[in-house]
Write an enzyme that holds these catalytic residues in place. Structure first.
Site, PDB file in Angstrom:
ATOM      1  N   ASP A  22       0.633  -1.161  -0.036  1.00 53.19           N
ATOM      2  CA  ASP A  22       0.076  -0.109  -0.066  1.00 53.19           C
ATOM      3  C   ASP A  22       0.811   1.369   0.014  1.00 53.19           C
ATOM      4  O   ASP A  22       0.423   2.262   0.529  1.00 53.19           O
ATOM      5  CB  ASP A  22      -1.055  -0.038   1.103  1.00 53.19           C
ATOM      6  N   ASP A  61      -4.496  -0.515  -2.088  1.00 50.78           N
ATOM      7  CA  ASP A  61      -5.811  -0.447  -1.438  1.00 50.78           C
ATOM      8  C   ASP A  61      -6.846   0.202  -2.350  1.00 50.78           C
ATOM      9  O   ASP A  61      -6.392   1.072  -2.954  1.00 50.78           O
ATOM     10  CB  ASP A  61      -5.709   0.366  -0.195  1.00 50.78           C
ATOM     11  N   HIS A  63     -10.571   1.018  -3.214  1.00 50.76           N
ATOM     12  CA  HIS A  63     -11.890   0.840  -2.607  1.00 50.76           C
ATOM     13  C   HIS A  63     -12.963   1.516  -3.714  1.00 50.76           C
ATOM     14  O   HIS A  63     -12.694   2.733  -4.304  1.00 50.76           O
ATOM     15  CB  HIS A  63     -11.958   1.751  -1.461  1.00 50.76           C
ATOM     16  N   HIS A  67     -17.478   2.342  -0.023  1.00 47.59           N
ATOM     17  CA  HIS A  67     -16.860   1.322   0.580  1.00 47.59           C
ATOM     18  C   HIS A  67     -17.131   1.541   2.185  1.00 47.59           C
ATOM     19  O   HIS A  67     -17.069   2.333   2.982  1.00 47.59           O
ATOM     20  CB  HIS A  67     -15.086   1.408   0.699  1.00 47.59           C
ATOM     21  N   HIS A  80     -10.444   7.282   1.550  1.00 46.40           N
ATOM     22  CA  HIS A  80      -9.343   6.876   0.906  1.00 46.40           C
ATOM     23  C   HIS A  80      -9.163   5.847  -0.370  1.00 46.40           C
ATOM     24  O   HIS A  80      -9.786   4.851  -0.188  1.00 46.40           O
ATOM     25  CB  HIS A  80      -8.200   6.634   2.031  1.00 46.40           C
ATOM     26  N   LYS A 105      -6.892  -4.556  -3.643  1.00 49.85           N
ATOM     27  CA  LYS A 105      -7.764  -5.294  -2.576  1.00 49.85           C
ATOM     28  C   LYS A 105      -8.449  -4.207  -2.028  1.00 49.85           C
ATOM     29  O   LYS A 105      -8.635  -3.057  -2.088  1.00 49.85           O
ATOM     30  CB  LYS A 105      -6.757  -5.969  -1.350  1.00 49.85           C
ATOM     31  N   CYS A 150      -2.387  -3.127   7.428  1.00 50.94           N
ATOM     32  CA  CYS A 150      -2.170  -4.029   6.395  1.00 50.94           C
ATOM     33  C   CYS A 150      -0.794  -4.957   6.344  1.00 50.94           C
ATOM     34  O   CYS A 150      -0.860  -5.930   5.762  1.00 50.94           O
ATOM     35  CB  CYS A 150      -2.369  -3.221   5.052  1.00 50.94           C
TER      36      CYS A 150
HETATM   37  C1  VGL Z   1      -4.777   0.465   5.430  1.00 52.75           C
HETATM   38  C2  VGL Z   1      -6.551   1.460   6.800  1.00 52.75           C
HETATM   39  C3  VGL Z   1      -7.447   1.141   6.135  1.00 52.75           C
HETATM   40  C4  VGL Z   1      -3.523  -0.122   5.317  1.00 52.75           C
HETATM   41  C5  VGL Z   1      -5.692   0.264   4.534  1.00 52.75           C
HETATM   42  O1  VGL Z   1      -3.144   0.268   4.224  1.00 52.75           O
HETATM   43  O2  VGL Z   1      -2.861  -0.444   6.323  1.00 52.75           O
HETATM   44  N1  VGL Z   1      -5.356   1.024   6.555  1.00 52.75           N
HETATM   45  N2  VGL Z   1      -6.779   0.915   4.758  1.00 52.75           N
HETATM   46 ZN    ZN Z   2      -8.398   0.887   2.994  1.00 55.26          ZN
END
Ligand code: VGL
Ligand code: ZN
Length: 203
Positions: A22, A61, A63, A67, A80, A105, A150
């Site tokens: 990410d 990430d 979405h 979401h 985000h 994802k 993550c």
């Molecule tokens: C993440 C919060 C929401 C991450 C992703 O990449 O750790 N954290 N979405």
């Molecule tokens: Zn996320």
């Protein structure tokens, strides 16, 4: 592995994979879900990507705009990494020459997905474990953000899938938890920790 969970002399071979989690614009300082210091690990990850890993995989990430994890839907996070937006793009400074695959994802509106292997409800898998096994990978190194979400979820799933798993803590940044607090939990779950700078010095 030593008593404190640090792995010894982890020389990189083609049986190792690097999982870059990410490293996206929205997770950098100033982004929609900025993680303090996240931009600072890009140079380290770029240097790691020059090592002879059998596969380097990056996650995004990714979405839908409605979401379940977004606060406007009652979720814990600000909006985000909406699919296709500038914030969802990989950080421009991240070297992509050696990235072999990008996995997205969190694409289903009703389920979040912290791990690069499967969603939080364990209903759908990305196929990463089969891809790694098919390439003869037996050990994965995990870097990126966020260490306490993550990265941790990916490392736990990698252990569960049977891979030797090393989180390179100096190439990660957390939303809330200290590295020390995260490390204790991860080590108790079979994840090793090491430092990217030490690994780079060994190669
Ligand atoms: C993440 C919060 C929401 C991450 C992703 O990449 O750790 N954290 N979405
Ligand atoms: Zn996320």
């Amino acid at each position: 592995m030593t008593a404190n969970g640090h792995s010894e002399t982890p020389f990189i071979t083609p049986a190792d994979a690097l999982l870059i989690i990410d490293m996206q614009v929205d997770f950098m300082p100033g982004g929609e879900l900025g993680v303090a210091g996240a931009d600072g690990v890009v140079p380290l990850i770029n240097r790691l990507s020059e090592l002879p890993f059998g596969l380097i995989a990056a996650t995004q990430d990714w979405h839908p705009s409605d979401h379940v994890s977004f606060d406007m839907q009652g979720g814990p996070w600000p909006e985000h990494c909406v699919a296709g937006t500038k914030g969802a793009a990989l950080v421009p400074d991240l070297a992509q020459a050696h990235i072999g695959v990008v996995l997205r994802k969190g694409m289903r509106p009703d389920t979040d997905s912290y791990s690069a292997f499967e969603d939080n409800a364990r209903t759908s898998r990305t196929g990463l474990d089969g891809l790694l096994r098919g390439r003869g990978i037996n050990r994965v190194f995990v870097v990126g953000v966020a260490l306490d979400y993550c990265v941790a979820a990916t490392a736990r799933d990698a252990v569960r899938a049977g891979f030797a798993t090393v989180v390179l803590t100096d190439a990660c940044r957390s939303v809330a938890q200290s590295v020390a607090a995260m490390q204790a939990g991860l080590v108790s779950e079979g994840v090793e920790t090491a430092h990217a700078v030490d690994l780079l010095a060994l190669m």
